[in-house]
Design a protein around this motif. Structure first.
Motif, PDB file in Angstrom:
ATOM      1  N   GLU A  52      25.612  -5.618   8.967  1.00 22.68           N
ATOM      2  CA  GLU A  52      26.491  -6.587   8.386  1.00 22.68           C
ATOM      3  C   GLU A  52      25.457  -7.337   7.494  1.00 22.68           C
ATOM      4  O   GLU A  52      24.916  -8.226   7.772  1.00 22.68           O
ATOM      5  CB  GLU A  52      27.367  -7.395   9.375  1.00 22.68           C
ATOM      6  N   ASP A  53      25.885  -7.169   6.205  1.00 24.24           N
ATOM      7  CA  ASP A  53      24.864  -7.901   4.955  1.00 24.24           C
ATOM      8  C   ASP A  53      25.872  -8.643   4.189  1.00 24.24           C
ATOM      9  O   ASP A  53      27.100  -8.150   4.002  1.00 24.24           O
ATOM     10  CB  ASP A  53      24.209  -6.780   4.163  1.00 24.24           C
ATOM     11  N   THR A  54      25.413  -9.907   3.739  1.00 21.10           N
ATOM     12  CA  THR A  54      26.324 -10.721   2.941  1.00 21.10           C
ATOM     13  C   THR A  54      25.485 -11.237   1.694  1.00 21.10           C
ATOM     14  O   THR A  54      24.442 -11.196   1.492  1.00 21.10           O
ATOM     15  CB  THR A  54      26.486 -11.955   3.686  1.00 21.10           C
ATOM     16  N   PHE A  55      26.184 -11.016   0.706  1.00 19.56           N
ATOM     17  CA  PHE A  55      25.781 -11.350  -0.650  1.00 19.56           C
ATOM     18  C   PHE A  55      26.595 -12.437  -1.213  1.00 19.56           C
ATOM     19  O   PHE A  55      27.910 -12.619  -1.041  1.00 19.56           O
ATOM     20  CB  PHE A  55      25.945 -10.267  -1.654  1.00 19.56           C
ATOM     21  N   LEU A  56      26.099 -13.585  -1.956  1.00 19.74           N
ATOM     22  CA  LEU A  56      26.915 -14.572  -2.296  1.00 19.74           C
ATOM     23  C   LEU A  56      26.682 -14.538  -4.127  1.00 19.74           C
ATOM     24  O   LEU A  56      25.730 -14.108  -4.717  1.00 19.74           O
ATOM     25  CB  LEU A  56      26.225 -15.946  -1.691  1.00 19.74           C
ATOM     26  N   PHE A  57      27.511 -15.363  -4.455  1.00 22.34           N
ATOM     27  CA  PHE A  57      27.668 -15.431  -6.138  1.00 22.34           C
ATOM     28  C   PHE A  57      28.634 -16.554  -6.442  1.00 22.34           C
ATOM     29  O   PHE A  57      29.357 -16.850  -5.701  1.00 22.34           O
ATOM     30  CB  PHE A  57      28.112 -14.227  -6.836  1.00 22.34           C
ATOM     31  N   ALA A  58      28.389 -17.014  -7.534  1.00 25.49           N
ATOM     32  CA  ALA A  58      29.125 -18.221  -7.876  1.00 25.49           C
ATOM     33  C   ALA A  58      30.034 -17.876  -9.191  1.00 25.49           C
ATOM     34  O   ALA A  58      29.619 -17.102 -10.129  1.00 25.49           O
ATOM     35  CB  ALA A  58      28.315 -19.372  -8.222  1.00 25.49           C
ATOM     36  N   VAL A  59      31.298 -18.323  -9.496  1.00 26.56           N
ATOM     37  CA  VAL A  59      31.972 -18.150 -10.586  1.00 26.56           C
ATOM     38  C   VAL A  59      31.863 -19.677 -11.165  1.00 26.56           C
ATOM     39  O   VAL A  59      32.173 -20.769 -10.608  1.00 26.56           O
ATOM     40  CB  VAL A  59      33.391 -17.842 -10.363  1.00 26.56           C
ATOM     41  N   ASP A  60      31.556 -19.586 -12.679  1.00 27.72           N
ATOM     42  CA  ASP A  60      31.250 -20.915 -13.506  1.00 27.72           C
ATOM     43  C   ASP A  60      32.637 -21.759 -13.428  1.00 27.72           C
ATOM     44  O   ASP A  60      33.845 -21.279 -13.352  1.00 27.72           O
ATOM     45  CB  ASP A  60      30.851 -20.263 -14.730  1.00 27.72           C
ATOM     46  N   THR A  61      32.255 -22.908 -13.499  1.00 30.42           N
ATOM     47  CA  THR A  61      33.418 -23.980 -13.677  1.00 30.42           C
ATOM     48  C   THR A  61      34.419 -23.550 -14.932  1.00 30.42           C
ATOM     49  O   THR A  61      34.063 -23.219 -16.085  1.00 30.42           O
ATOM     50  CB  THR A  61      32.853 -25.525 -13.995  1.00 30.42           C
ATOM     51  N   ASN A  62      35.639 -24.025 -14.757  1.00 29.61           N
ATOM     52  CA  ASN A  62      36.476 -23.637 -15.801  1.00 29.61           C
ATOM     53  C   ASN A  62      36.681 -22.207 -16.107  1.00 29.61           C
ATOM     54  O   ASN A  62      37.162 -21.981 -17.383  1.00 29.61           O
ATOM     55  CB  ASN A  62      36.249 -24.531 -17.084  1.00 29.61           C
ATOM     56  N   THR A  63      36.500 -21.248 -15.519  1.00 30.50           N
ATOM     57  CA  THR A  63      36.669 -20.197 -15.654  1.00 30.50           C
ATOM     58  C   THR A  63      37.514 -19.224 -14.560  1.00 30.50           C
ATOM     59  O   THR A  63      37.750 -19.923 -13.369  1.00 30.50           O
ATOM     60  CB  THR A  63      35.557 -18.958 -15.775  1.00 30.50           C
ATOM     61  N   GLN A  64      38.185 -18.127 -15.020  1.00 25.65           N
ATOM     62  CA  GLN A  64      38.839 -17.294 -14.068  1.00 25.65           C
ATOM     63  C   GLN A  64      38.219 -15.893 -13.978  1.00 25.65           C
ATOM     64  O   GLN A  64      37.722 -15.350 -15.035  1.00 25.65           O
ATOM     65  CB  GLN A  64      40.324 -17.360 -14.484  1.00 25.65           C
ATOM     66  N   ALA A  65      37.895 -15.224 -12.824  1.00 30.96           N
ATOM     67  CA  ALA A  65      37.227 -14.120 -12.905  1.00 30.96           C
ATOM     68  C   ALA A  65      37.731 -12.881 -12.207  1.00 30.96           C
ATOM     69  O   ALA A  65      38.524 -13.170 -11.063  1.00 30.96           O
ATOM     70  CB  ALA A  65      35.853 -14.319 -12.164  1.00 30.96           C
ATOM     71  N   GLY A 125      34.032 -21.616  -8.417  1.00 28.25           N
ATOM     72  CA  GLY A 125      33.827 -21.719  -6.942  1.00 28.25           C
ATOM     73  C   GLY A 125      32.539 -20.900  -6.408  1.00 28.25           C
ATOM     74  O   GLY A 125      31.991 -19.873  -7.173  1.00 28.25           O
ATOM     75  N   THR A 126      32.109 -21.100  -5.229  1.00 30.39           N
ATOM     76  CA  THR A 126      31.308 -20.117  -4.552  1.00 30.39           C
ATOM     77  C   THR A 126      31.874 -19.067  -3.517  1.00 30.39           C
ATOM     78  O   THR A 126      32.837 -19.412  -2.884  1.00 30.39           O
ATOM     79  CB  THR A 126      30.179 -21.047  -3.676  1.00 30.39           C
ATOM     80  N   TYR A 127      31.401 -17.872  -3.826  1.00 25.59           N
ATOM     81  CA  TYR A 127      32.233 -16.717  -3.338  1.00 25.59           C
ATOM     82  C   TYR A 127      31.018 -15.806  -2.620  1.00 25.59           C
ATOM     83  O   TYR A 127      29.978 -15.699  -2.790  1.00 25.59           O
ATOM     84  CB  TYR A 127      33.004 -16.123  -4.344  1.00 25.59           C
ATOM     85  N   GLY A 128      31.610 -14.539  -2.042  1.00 25.39           N
ATOM     86  CA  GLY A 128      30.711 -13.815  -1.457  1.00 25.39           C
ATOM     87  C   GLY A 128      31.245 -12.407  -1.015  1.00 25.39           C
ATOM     88  O   GLY A 128      32.450 -12.567  -0.953  1.00 25.39           O
ATOM     89  N   PHE A 129      30.563 -11.459  -0.637  1.00 27.52           N
ATOM     90  CA  PHE A 129      31.445 -10.371   0.017  1.00 27.52           C
ATOM     91  C   PHE A 129      30.286  -9.865   1.277  1.00 27.52           C
ATOM     92  O   PHE A 129      28.973  -9.991   1.106  1.00 27.52           O
ATOM     93  CB  PHE A 129      31.610  -9.350  -0.946  1.00 27.52           C
ATOM     94  N   THR A 130      30.755  -9.215   2.185  1.00 23.28           N
ATOM     95  CA  THR A 130      30.208  -8.877   3.273  1.00 23.28           C
ATOM     96  C   THR A 130      30.086  -7.098   3.533  1.00 23.28           C
ATOM     97  O   THR A 130      31.368  -6.596   3.163  1.00 23.28           O
ATOM     98  CB  THR A 130      30.717  -9.509   4.854  1.00 23.28           C
ATOM     99  N   VAL A 131      29.099  -6.625   3.332  1.00 25.32           N
ATOM    100  CA  VAL A 131      29.251  -5.121   3.594  1.00 25.32           C
ATOM    101  C   VAL A 131      28.781  -4.716   5.120  1.00 25.32           C
ATOM    102  O   VAL A 131      27.949  -5.289   5.402  1.00 25.32           O
ATOM    103  CB  VAL A 131      27.969  -4.371   2.719  1.00 25.32           C
ATOM    104  N   ALA A 132      29.823  -4.068   5.626  1.00 26.61           N
ATOM    105  CA  ALA A 132      29.682  -3.546   7.087  1.00 26.61           C
ATOM    106  C   ALA A 132      29.512  -2.122   7.094  1.00 26.61           C
ATOM    107  O   ALA A 132      30.298  -1.526   6.437  1.00 26.61           O
ATOM    108  CB  ALA A 132      30.673  -4.321   7.739  1.00 26.61           C
TER     109      ALA A 132
END
Length: 182
Positions: A52-65, A125-132
């Motif tokens: 189970e691996d976790t990768f984090l990333f951020a979405v910039d302020t005042n944007t929608q992704a 905000g701060t987000y991520g995804f988990t690969v299992a």
């Protein structure tokens, strides 16, 4: 003096044992998007078994992704045939606020290739995804690409002006009612 030294040695041994026992757990990887909105991710595992691996990333302020990801698994010779040595069973996006992770609705498909994306767009905000998944043999890897398309989030004053404009249109339309009909 001996007691303090003993407690430090015992604490070090316990910490070392904990680190060795958690050898299968990998630290979170932080992804960085390039100018085109792409981030490359992947992992290599040296032993067979579940991961189970976790990768984090951020979405910039005042944007929608809006995000979309793909992944491929490595292949190797197993019993004389070239076969996938990895099985990715699920990829799940999450949001992270103050260290608390909340899973997001994620679309995951492995028909003809691995594709995944969060069902809804993401705000800053701060987000991520988990690969299992699991590895079939000792050693192997997988890799993927995460693509983000962003757009600015409208300011509240933009919504206020839109509402005011629609209200004026409704008021004007009401004033122009047909007097012949009543």
């Amino acid at each position: 003096m001996k007691k303090a030294l003993f407690s430090k040695v015992a604490g070090s041994l316990l910490l070392s044992a904990g680190l060795l026992a958690s050898g299968a757990a990998a630290a979170d990887e932080t992804l960085t998007f390039d100018a085109a909105g792409n981030a490359i991710f992947g992992m290599t595992h040296a032993t067979a078994g579940s991961f189970e691996d976790t990768f984090l990333f951020a979405v910039d302020t005042n944007t929608q992704a809006w995000l979309s990801g793909t992944a491929v698994v490595g292949k190797t010779f197993i019993n004389g045939a070239r076969s996938a040595n990895y099985s990715i069973s699920n990829i799940t996006f999450f949001s992270e606020v103050n260290g608390v992770r909340t899973n997001l609705d994620t679309d995951f498909s492995s028909n003809g290739g691995i594709e995944f994306f969060p069902v809804d767009s993401l705000l800053s905000g701060t987000y991520g995804f988990t690969v299992a998944g699991s590895t079939v043999t000792a050693g192997g890897s997988y890799a993927g690409n995460l693509n983000v398309v962003t757009a600015p989030v409208p300011e509240p004053s933009t919504y206020a002006m839109l509402g005011l404009g629609l209200g004026l249109l409704a008021f004007t339309a009401r004033r122009k009612s047909n007097n012949k009909l009543g």
